[in-house]
Design a protein around this motif. Structure first.
Motif, short mmCIF file in Angstrom:
data_model
loop_
_atom_site.label_atom_id
_atom_site.label_comp_id
_atom_site.label_asym_id
_atom_site.label_seq_id
_atom_site.Cartn_x
_atom_site.Cartn_y
_atom_site.Cartn_z
N ASP A 1 0.80 -1.23 0.00
CA ASP A 1 0.00 0.00 0.00
C ASP A 1 0.83 1.28 0.00
O ASP A 1 0.29 2.38 0.12
CB ASP A 1 -0.96 0.01 1.18
N GLY A 2 2.14 1.18 -0.13
CA GLY A 2 2.98 2.37 -0.23
C GLY A 2 3.56 2.86 1.08
O GLY A 2 4.41 3.73 1.09
N LYS A 3 3.11 2.31 2.21
CA LYS A 3 3.65 2.72 3.51
C LYS A 3 4.96 1.97 3.76
O LYS A 3 5.14 0.86 3.28
CB LYS A 3 2.65 2.41 4.61
N PRO A 4 5.88 2.54 4.55
CA PRO A 4 7.12 1.84 4.86
C PRO A 4 6.82 0.46 5.43
O PRO A 4 5.92 0.29 6.24
CB PRO A 4 7.80 2.73 5.90
N LEU A 5 7.60 -0.53 5.00
CA LEU A 5 7.33 -1.91 5.39
C LEU A 5 8.62 -2.68 5.50
O LEU A 5 9.49 -2.58 4.65
CB LEU A 5 6.43 -2.54 4.33
N ASP A 6 8.75 -3.43 6.59
CA ASP A 6 9.85 -4.38 6.77
C ASP A 6 9.20 -5.75 6.63
O ASP A 6 8.35 -6.11 7.43
CB ASP A 6 10.45 -4.22 8.16
N ASN A 7 9.56 -6.49 5.60
CA ASN A 7 8.95 -7.79 5.34
C ASN A 7 10.00 -8.85 5.66
O ASN A 7 11.07 -8.88 5.05
CB ASN A 7 8.48 -7.86 3.90
N CYS A 8 9.69 -9.73 6.65
CA CYS A 8 10.69 -10.64 7.20
C CYS A 8 10.25 -12.10 7.14
O CYS A 8 9.08 -12.40 7.32
CB CYS A 8 10.98 -10.29 8.65
N ALA A 9 11.21 -12.96 6.97
CA ALA A 9 11.01 -14.40 7.08
C ALA A 9 11.92 -14.89 8.20
O ALA A 9 13.09 -14.51 8.28
CB ALA A 9 11.34 -15.11 5.78
N THR A 10 11.36 -15.74 9.09
CA THR A 10 12.11 -16.25 10.23
C THR A 10 12.02 -17.77 10.22
O THR A 10 10.92 -18.33 10.16
CB THR A 10 11.52 -15.72 11.55
N LEU A 11 13.17 -18.43 10.29
CA LEU A 11 13.20 -19.89 10.35
C LEU A 11 12.87 -20.32 11.77
O LEU A 11 13.56 -19.96 12.72
CB LEU A 11 14.58 -20.39 9.93
N ASP A 12 11.76 -21.06 11.93
CA ASP A 12 11.31 -21.48 13.25
C ASP A 12 11.87 -22.85 13.63
O ASP A 12 12.22 -23.08 14.78
CB ASP A 12 9.77 -21.54 13.29
N GLU A 13 11.90 -23.76 12.68
CA GLU A 13 12.35 -25.13 12.96
C GLU A 13 12.96 -25.71 11.69
O GLU A 13 12.39 -25.51 10.61
CB GLU A 13 11.15 -25.98 13.39
N PRO A 14 14.08 -26.38 11.70
CA PRO A 14 14.92 -26.63 12.87
C PRO A 14 15.63 -25.35 13.29
O PRO A 14 15.68 -24.39 12.54
CB PRO A 14 15.90 -27.68 12.37
N THR A 15 16.16 -25.37 14.48
CA THR A 15 16.84 -24.21 15.01
C THR A 15 18.02 -23.84 14.12
O THR A 15 18.83 -24.68 13.75
CB THR A 15 17.35 -24.49 16.44
N ALA A 16 18.06 -22.58 13.76
CA ALA A 16 19.14 -22.09 12.90
C ALA A 16 20.13 -21.31 13.73
O ALA A 16 19.84 -20.87 14.84
CB ALA A 16 18.56 -21.20 11.80
#
Length: 186
Positions: free
Chosen positions: A102-117
């Motif tokens: 929508d044009g607003k500032p955005l931090d788009n993140c992916a986080t590895l949950d399992e297995p532990t990284a």
């Protein structure tokens, strides 16, 4: 024990268009030479980088979801899982996701949950915002030279100028239409 990392990249977004359809790639890499078989899950979420509020993007869609993976799109964050995943040593698996921005500032993140990284490799973010660029176009006449009694060659300069505070990144198309009953453009 295998070592994993997750990497998120912005593949395409329509700059200056709001709402814009943006496409990302999320890649999970096995950094070791050891094959892995077991559960893998990651979370995909967005937040406002200036006040850390979580944002649920609209029209989220996973494109070509690999076999065995589920990604319920109605929840925030979106958590993708595969209880019986296989990732070869030094191998990787990739996902494509798109959503409307929508044009607003955005931090788009992916986080590895399992297995532990390794904590250094357990998340990856893409920060983007609609830049405040303002483009204007100018066309200047440079003059004409007579080539014969019926033909003149005229020159023009077309300039696209950014008068905004931020750089413009993207494609620019300029159509220069010749009007009148005679003439050609080359």
């Amino acid at each position: 024990t295998p070592t994993f990392e997750i990497v998120k990249t912005l593949d395409q977004c329509q700059p200056g268009v709001v709402p814009a359809t943006c496409q990302f790639t999320i890649t999970i890499n096995n950094l070791s030479s050891i094959n892995y078989s077991g559960p893998i899950s990651f979370s995909d979420q967005s937040f406002d980088p200036y006040n850390s509020t979580f944002v649920q993007p609209t029209a989220t869609n996973y494109l070509g979801l690999p076999t065995g993976w589920t990604c319920p799109l109605q929840q925030a964050p979106i958590t993708c899982t595969n209880p019986t995943a296989f990732l070869a040593g030094n191998g990787s698996i990739s996902f494509s996701i798109e959503f409307e921005y929508d044009g607003k500032p955005l931090d788009n993140c992916a986080t590895l949950d399992e297995p532990t990284a390794n904590p250094d490799h357990s998340f990856s973010c893409v920060l983007f915002e609609d830049r405040r660029s303002t483009l204007k176009i100018e066309k200047d006449w440079l003059g004409c030279t007579s080539l014969s009694t019926t033909i003149d060659s005229c020159g023009f300069r077309i300039r696209v100028i950014n008068t905004g505070s931020d750089p413009f990144v993207g494609m620019i198309y300029v159509d220069d239409i010749l009007t009148g009953t005679q003439g050609t453009i080359s």
